[in-house]
Design a protein around this motif. Structure first.
Motif, short mmCIF file in Angstrom:
data_model
loop_
_atom_site.label_atom_id
_atom_site.label_comp_id
_atom_site.label_asym_id
_atom_site.label_seq_id
_atom_site.Cartn_x
_atom_site.Cartn_y
_atom_site.Cartn_z
N PHE A 5 0.79 -1.23 0.00
CA PHE A 5 0.00 0.00 0.00
C PHE A 5 0.83 1.29 0.00
CE2 PHE A 5 -2.20 -3.31 2.54
CZ PHE A 5 -3.22 -3.60 1.64
N SER A 8 2.67 6.92 3.94
CA SER A 8 2.03 8.24 4.04
C SER A 8 2.93 9.18 4.82
CB SER A 8 0.66 8.12 4.72
OG SER A 8 0.82 7.76 6.08
N LEU A 226 -6.60 2.62 4.07
CA LEU A 226 -6.25 3.14 2.76
C LEU A 226 -6.57 4.64 2.67
CD1 LEU A 226 -7.55 0.25 0.45
CD2 LEU A 226 -5.20 0.72 1.14
N ILE A 229 -3.83 6.51 4.45
CA ILE A 229 -2.62 6.54 3.63
C ILE A 229 -2.77 7.52 2.46
CG2 ILE A 229 -1.17 5.17 2.07
CD1 ILE A 229 -1.80 2.75 3.89
N ARG A 230 -3.93 7.51 1.84
CA ARG A 230 -4.14 8.35 0.64
C ARG A 230 -4.24 9.83 0.99
NH1 ARG A 230 -3.62 11.05 -2.76
NH2 ARG A 230 -4.36 11.06 -4.92
N ASP A 232 -3.10 11.28 3.89
CA ASP A 232 -2.00 11.72 4.74
C ASP A 232 -2.44 12.40 6.03
OD1 ASP A 232 0.16 10.82 3.12
OD2 ASP A 232 -0.13 12.54 1.78
N SER A 303 -5.78 4.40 -6.69
CA SER A 303 -5.34 5.78 -6.53
C SER A 303 -3.98 5.87 -5.83
CB SER A 303 -6.38 6.57 -5.73
OG SER A 303 -5.97 7.90 -5.52
N ILE A 304 -3.79 5.05 -4.80
CA ILE A 304 -2.53 5.02 -4.06
C ILE A 304 -1.40 4.52 -4.95
CG2 ILE A 304 -1.27 3.90 -2.18
CD1 ILE A 304 -3.93 3.94 -0.60
N ARG A 307 -0.36 7.19 -7.38
CA ARG A 307 0.43 8.22 -6.70
C ARG A 307 1.85 7.75 -6.46
NH1 ARG A 307 -0.81 10.22 -0.60
NH2 ARG A 307 -0.06 8.09 -0.22
N ASN A 308 1.98 6.49 -6.04
CA ASN A 308 3.31 5.93 -5.79
C ASN A 308 4.15 5.86 -7.06
OD1 ASN A 308 2.54 5.60 -3.14
ND2 ASN A 308 2.10 3.41 -3.34
#
Length: 312
Positions: A5, A8, A226, A229-230, A232, A303-304, A307-308
């Motif tokens: 995952f 953050s 999640l 994490i997404r 922050d 989405s995560i 972003r990563n």
């Protein structure tokens, strides 16, 4: 363990803090057993305080009980509200533990000022959307019907305030403290798995719990992890959790993890379709919520990952 995952901002800050304070040759952060014990101790302190308060309310209520149903209902509502407001205790205790024993800043628990109003409003919107989807699915399939019931504005406001505290409390415990504390020393993946399962375990004593309800609670914990994490921060999770419970219990009149309370609308379940509506446990025990959470988790996960990839 492979990082599925990503990570953050609060977790990275917590890790940096742990590494800076680690003794030479020692792993940063606290041992998993210590983290779990600390989590359990604070939880049971809160449970003890709530149980003692409930005992006092019940004892006092018996002195004034006139045998009317309204009296019993008033006491039950009062007891529920006291429970909700007392969940501020674990918020304070987890913050103190993180600051004193883990030497962490409050920002590592997700209390970040940046974009706080936007994140909180987003969490509210997500909860309304998700609960609307789950309830709508049940109505369309004939598993549930909704009709107006009526609830005083004052009572609703009292419950809203209580849910805002309670939602934040569970998110601080599971996501802000537990998940982040584990991720400091181990991996985010392990933190997500353990906090999601523990969140479900904490509801095993609720009325009407089933295997599907337990699985859905694990999914809800995964979704909140999640979201943490997404975004922050803790704000979106806290708002989503609070409004999720408010929408079920006080707006739609659906049991919240098996618990009933005053409502604006009342929902009636089709007993033949309990697999969809969740039966006595409420929507969280049905396939409507399962489907909705699977979709929501998939969207957040994608989405995560995107972003990563951009950050790499």
């Amino acid at each position: 363990m492979v990082e599925i995952f990503g990570t953050s901002v609060p977790i990275e800050e917590a890790r940096a803090n742990a590494k800076a304070r680690a003794r030479e040759g020692k792993k940063p952060g606290q041992n998993l057993i210590v983290i779990l014990i600390a989590t359990a101790v604070v939880f049971f302190i809160d449970h003890f305080i709530s149980s003692y308060a409930s005992y006092i309310i019940t004892a006092v209520g018996k002195l004034f009980n006139n045998g009317e149903d309204k009296t019993a209902m008033f006491l039950e509502n009062y007891r529920m509200n006291v429970f909700l407001y007392l969940t501020i205790v674990p918020i304070i205790l987890y913050i103190l533990y993180a600051k004193i024993f883990e030497k962490r800043k409050i920002t590592t628990l997700g209390f970040i000022k940046k974009n706080m109003p936007v994140s909180y409003l987003m969490g509210i919107g997500i909860a309304i959307l998700l609960m609307g989807f789950a309830a709508g699915f049940c109505v369309i399939t004939g598993a549930m019907t909704i009709k107006p019931e009526g609830m005083s504005a004052v009572s609703l406001l009292i419950y809203i305030s209580g849910w805002l505290i309670q939602g934040l409390s569970e998110e601080v415990m599971c996501r802000g403290f537990l998940m982040t504390s584990i991720a400091r020393r181990y991996s985010v993946t392990l933190g997500v798995i353990i906090n999601s399962v523990l969140f479900a375990v904490l509801h095993l004593g609720n009325p009407g719990i089933t295997a599907l309800a337990f699985a859905n609670l694990c999914l809800f914990g995964l979704f909140m992890s999640l979201l943490f994490i997404r975004t922050d921060n803790i704000w979106a999770c806290a708002a989503c959790h609070s409004v999720w419970n408010l929408m079920q219990g006080n707006i739609l009149g659906i049991p919240v993890s098996g618990l009933n309370m005053p409502m604006v609308f009342s929902s009636t379940f089709n007993n033949k379709l309990e697999l969809i509506n969740g039966g006595s446990f409420g929507l969280e025990g049905g396939l409507g919520v399962t489907l909705m959470l699977l979709i929501a988790c998939s969207i957040l996960f994608i989405s995560i990952r995107k972003r990563n990839e951009k950050a790499a």
